[in-house]
Design a protein around this motif. Sequence first.
Motif, PDB file in Angstrom:
ATOM      1  N   GLY A  63       0.748  -1.576   0.132  1.00 42.58           N
ATOM      2  CA  GLY A  63       0.020   0.185  -0.409  1.00 42.58           C
ATOM      3  C   GLY A  63       0.818   1.098  -0.294  1.00 42.58           C
ATOM      4  N   SER A  64       0.274   2.310   0.040  1.00 41.85           N
ATOM      5  CA  SER A  64       0.702   3.549  -0.022  1.00 41.85           C
ATOM      6  C   SER A  64       0.451   4.772   0.910  1.00 41.85           C
ATOM      7  CB  SER A  64       0.701   4.348  -1.324  1.00 41.85           C
ATOM      8  OG  SER A  64      -0.653   4.404  -1.754  1.00 41.85           O
ATOM      9  N   VAL A  65       1.144   5.457   1.007  1.00 42.02           N
ATOM     10  CA  VAL A  65       0.886   6.877   2.128  1.00 42.02           C
ATOM     11  C   VAL A  65       1.040   8.448   1.681  1.00 42.02           C
ATOM     12  CG1 VAL A  65       1.045   7.955   4.261  1.00 42.02           C
ATOM     13  CG2 VAL A  65       0.763   5.775   4.031  1.00 42.02           C
ATOM     14  N   GLU A  66       0.273   9.128   1.302  1.00 42.90           N
ATOM     15  CA  GLU A  66       0.244  10.383   0.838  1.00 42.90           C
ATOM     16  C   GLU A  66       0.366  11.187   1.804  1.00 42.90           C
ATOM     17  OE1 GLU A  66      -1.785  13.090  -2.502  1.00 42.90           O
ATOM     18  OE2 GLU A  66      -1.519  11.672  -3.385  1.00 42.90           O
ATOM     19  N   LEU A  67       1.022  12.395   1.443  1.00 45.41           N
ATOM     20  CA  LEU A  67       1.254  13.278   3.423  1.00 45.41           C
ATOM     21  C   LEU A  67       1.190  14.394   2.740  1.00 45.41           C
ATOM     22  CD1 LEU A  67       1.068  13.081   6.733  1.00 45.41           C
ATOM     23  CD2 LEU A  67       2.951  13.101   6.699  1.00 45.41           C
ATOM     24  N   CYS A  68       0.229  15.547   2.924  1.00 47.79           N
ATOM     25  CA  CYS A  68       0.552  16.839   2.654  1.00 47.79           C
ATOM     26  C   CYS A  68       1.127  16.647   1.344  1.00 47.79           C
ATOM     27  CB  CYS A  68       1.630  17.511   3.342  1.00 47.79           C
ATOM     28  SG  CYS A  68       1.632  17.687   5.388  1.00 47.79           S
ATOM     29  N   LEU A  72       4.606   9.064   0.303  1.00 46.00           N
ATOM     30  CA  LEU A  72       5.987   8.516   1.194  1.00 46.00           C
ATOM     31  C   LEU A  72       6.593   7.871   0.241  1.00 46.00           C
ATOM     32  CD1 LEU A  72       4.752   9.048   4.515  1.00 46.00           C
ATOM     33  CD2 LEU A  72       6.026  10.615   3.564  1.00 46.00           C
ATOM     34  N   GLY A  73       5.988   7.450   0.028  1.00 46.82           N
ATOM     35  CA  GLY A  73       6.898   5.704  -0.698  1.00 46.82           C
ATOM     36  C   GLY A  73       8.457   6.310  -1.631  1.00 46.82           C
ATOM     37  N   THR A  74       7.925   7.677  -2.762  1.00 49.86           N
ATOM     38  CA  THR A  74       8.609   7.839  -3.292  1.00 49.86           C
ATOM     39  C   THR A  74       9.413   8.894  -3.178  1.00 49.86           C
ATOM     40  OG1 THR A  74       8.025   9.697  -3.548  1.00 49.86           O
ATOM     41  CG2 THR A  74       6.867   7.888  -5.056  1.00 49.86           C
ATOM     42  N   LEU A  75       9.727   8.508  -1.619  1.00 49.32           N
ATOM     43  CA  LEU A  75      10.888   9.481  -1.085  1.00 49.32           C
ATOM     44  C   LEU A  75      11.595   8.997  -0.083  1.00 49.32           C
ATOM     45  CD1 LEU A  75       8.033  12.329   0.889  1.00 49.32           C
ATOM     46  CD2 LEU A  75       9.237  12.655  -1.147  1.00 49.32           C
ATOM     47  N   SER A  76      13.338   9.523  -0.330  1.00 51.18           N
ATOM     48  CA  SER A  76      14.150   9.120   0.438  1.00 51.18           C
ATOM     49  C   SER A  76      13.613   9.963   2.570  1.00 51.18           C
ATOM     50  CB  SER A  76      15.742   9.538   0.352  1.00 51.18           C
ATOM     51  OG  SER A  76      15.787  11.318   0.216  1.00 51.18           O
ATOM     52  N   GLU A  77      14.873   8.622   2.740  1.00 48.24           N
ATOM     53  CA  GLU A  77      14.273   8.788   4.489  1.00 48.24           C
ATOM     54  C   GLU A  77      15.127  10.785   4.798  1.00 48.24           C
ATOM     55  OE1 GLU A  77      14.451   6.746   7.449  1.00 48.24           O
ATOM     56  OE2 GLU A  77      13.904   4.989   5.414  1.00 48.24           O
ATOM     57  N   ASP A  78      15.794  11.219   3.646  1.00 48.02           N
ATOM     58  CA  ASP A  78      16.381  12.174   4.168  1.00 48.02           C
ATOM     59  C   ASP A  78      14.776  12.947   3.819  1.00 48.02           C
ATOM     60  OD1 ASP A  78      18.467  12.077   4.859  1.00 48.02           O
ATOM     61  OD2 ASP A  78      19.758  12.493   3.540  1.00 48.02           O
ATOM     62  N   GLU A  79      14.777  12.873   2.238  1.00 49.95           N
ATOM     63  CA  GLU A  79      13.296  13.711   2.267  1.00 49.95           C
ATOM     64  C   GLU A  79      12.076  13.483   2.890  1.00 49.95           C
ATOM     65  OE1 GLU A  79      13.939  13.497  -2.474  1.00 49.95           O
ATOM     66  OE2 GLU A  79      12.960  12.275  -1.996  1.00 49.95           O
ATOM     67  N   ALA A  81      12.356  13.133   5.785  1.00 48.48           N
ATOM     68  CA  ALA A  81      12.744  13.829   7.403  1.00 48.48           C
ATOM     69  C   ALA A  81      12.585  15.258   6.705  1.00 48.48           C
ATOM     70  CB  ALA A  81      14.007  13.957   8.021  1.00 48.48           C
ATOM     71  N   VAL A  82      12.759  16.151   6.297  1.00 45.69           N
ATOM     72  CA  VAL A  82      12.149  17.166   5.492  1.00 45.69           C
ATOM     73  C   VAL A  82      10.707  17.395   5.800  1.00 45.69           C
ATOM     74  CG1 VAL A  82      12.507  18.918   3.618  1.00 45.69           C
ATOM     75  CG2 VAL A  82      14.614  17.590   4.349  1.00 45.69           C
ATOM     76  N   LEU A  83      10.480  16.514   5.155  1.00 46.42           N
ATOM     77  CA  LEU A  83       8.973  16.928   5.148  1.00 46.42           C
ATOM     78  C   LEU A  83       8.610  16.777   6.467  1.00 46.42           C
ATOM     79  CD1 LEU A  83       6.599  16.634   3.764  1.00 46.42           C
ATOM     80  CD2 LEU A  83       6.203  14.294   3.523  1.00 46.42           C
ATOM     81  N   ARG A  84       8.877  15.440   7.114  1.00 51.92           N
ATOM     82  CA  ARG A  84       8.613  16.197   9.041  1.00 51.92           C
ATOM     83  C   ARG A  84       8.729  17.274   9.365  1.00 51.92           C
ATOM     84  NH1 ARG A  84       9.823  10.427   8.937  1.00 51.92           N
ATOM     85  NH2 ARG A  84      11.949  11.097   9.883  1.00 51.92           N
ATOM     86  N   ASN A  85       9.842  17.622   8.899  1.00 56.27           N
ATOM     87  CA  ASN A  85      10.418  19.544  10.379  1.00 56.27           C
ATOM     88  C   ASN A  85       9.495  20.032   9.706  1.00 56.27           C
ATOM     89  OD1 ASN A  85      12.066  17.724  11.367  1.00 56.27           O
ATOM     90  ND2 ASN A  85      14.185  17.882  10.349  1.00 56.27           N
ATOM     91  N   LYS A  86       8.827  20.726   8.668  1.00 57.20           N
ATOM     92  CA  LYS A  86       8.356  21.468   7.792  1.00 57.20           C
ATOM     93  C   LYS A  86       6.967  21.380   8.144  1.00 57.20           C
ATOM     94  CE  LYS A  86       6.603  24.051   3.799  1.00 57.20           C
ATOM     95  NZ  LYS A  86       7.581  23.711   2.489  1.00 57.20           N
ATOM     96  N   GLU A  87       5.770  19.342   7.962  1.00 55.58           N
ATOM     97  CA  GLU A  87       4.761  19.669   8.358  1.00 55.58           C
ATOM     98  C   GLU A  87       3.592  18.915   8.935  1.00 55.58           C
ATOM     99  OE1 GLU A  87       3.361  21.785   5.728  1.00 55.58           O
ATOM    100  OE2 GLU A  87       4.216  21.145   4.127  1.00 55.58           O
ATOM    101  N   VAL A  88       5.542  18.173   9.895  1.00 54.79           N
ATOM    102  CA  VAL A  88       4.479  17.825  11.467  1.00 54.79           C
ATOM    103  C   VAL A  88       4.880  17.865  12.889  1.00 54.79           C
ATOM    104  CG1 VAL A  88       4.458  15.040  11.943  1.00 54.79           C
ATOM    105  CG2 VAL A  88       4.719  16.037   9.411  1.00 54.79           C
TER     106      VAL A  88
END
Length: 229
Positions: A63-68, A72-79, A81-88
Amino acid sequence: MSKILNVNHLGKTYDSGSKKLTVLDDISFSIAKGETFAIVGPSGSGKTTLLGLCAGLDRPDNGSVELCGRKLGTLSEDERAVLRNKEVGFIFQNFQLLPTLTALENVIVPLELQGFKNPSKTGMDLLDKVGLHDRVHHYPSQLSGGEQQRVALARAFSSKPSILFADEPTGNLDEETGKKVVDLLFDLNKEAGTTLVIVTHDMELAQLNQHILKLKGGKVLSNETTLVS
């Protein structure tokens, strides 16, 4: 209303000795921006695992998760982390404050990481809102459990997240203290217009939300809309 979180056919298994343990099985739901959403179920139903997958802290097996707006499945660990820092934002059952930092320093850590100007003023304002203006220079060990969770609330809202995940936010608090923390959580959330996702086994807390997703044995038992506006 646009969706801030889309979960599609999510599955997660773990190795348990020689067997595979299915923790989540074909979970699908979505949450619109600004909504309040509770995930409930008994211990072992997969609630915390689901929250971790939704926040990009772990990856699903299916399955898949789309956040903001990001898959998420297309993002690297670093990407991620950046999304979490900015949005979560996050609130945890055990508070997770840094023990060597004061209440104010704990609140402004996310702001400093994002390069906010004058983070101390923002931190002081938030600690004032949660009733801790006289405790700003105290360390976590000098604060009660309820006070520590109020610091965690201020920290979670400090960077104005788009979505806030709260994992059993009253789990380590007595009933009276827990109620005060819940009132503050919903007041701050309403003022900020944040999307709120609460994992809880407390149905009284769950019913304060606009939607309730019930899990049992890693499956969706029901997905209900409440009368809360």
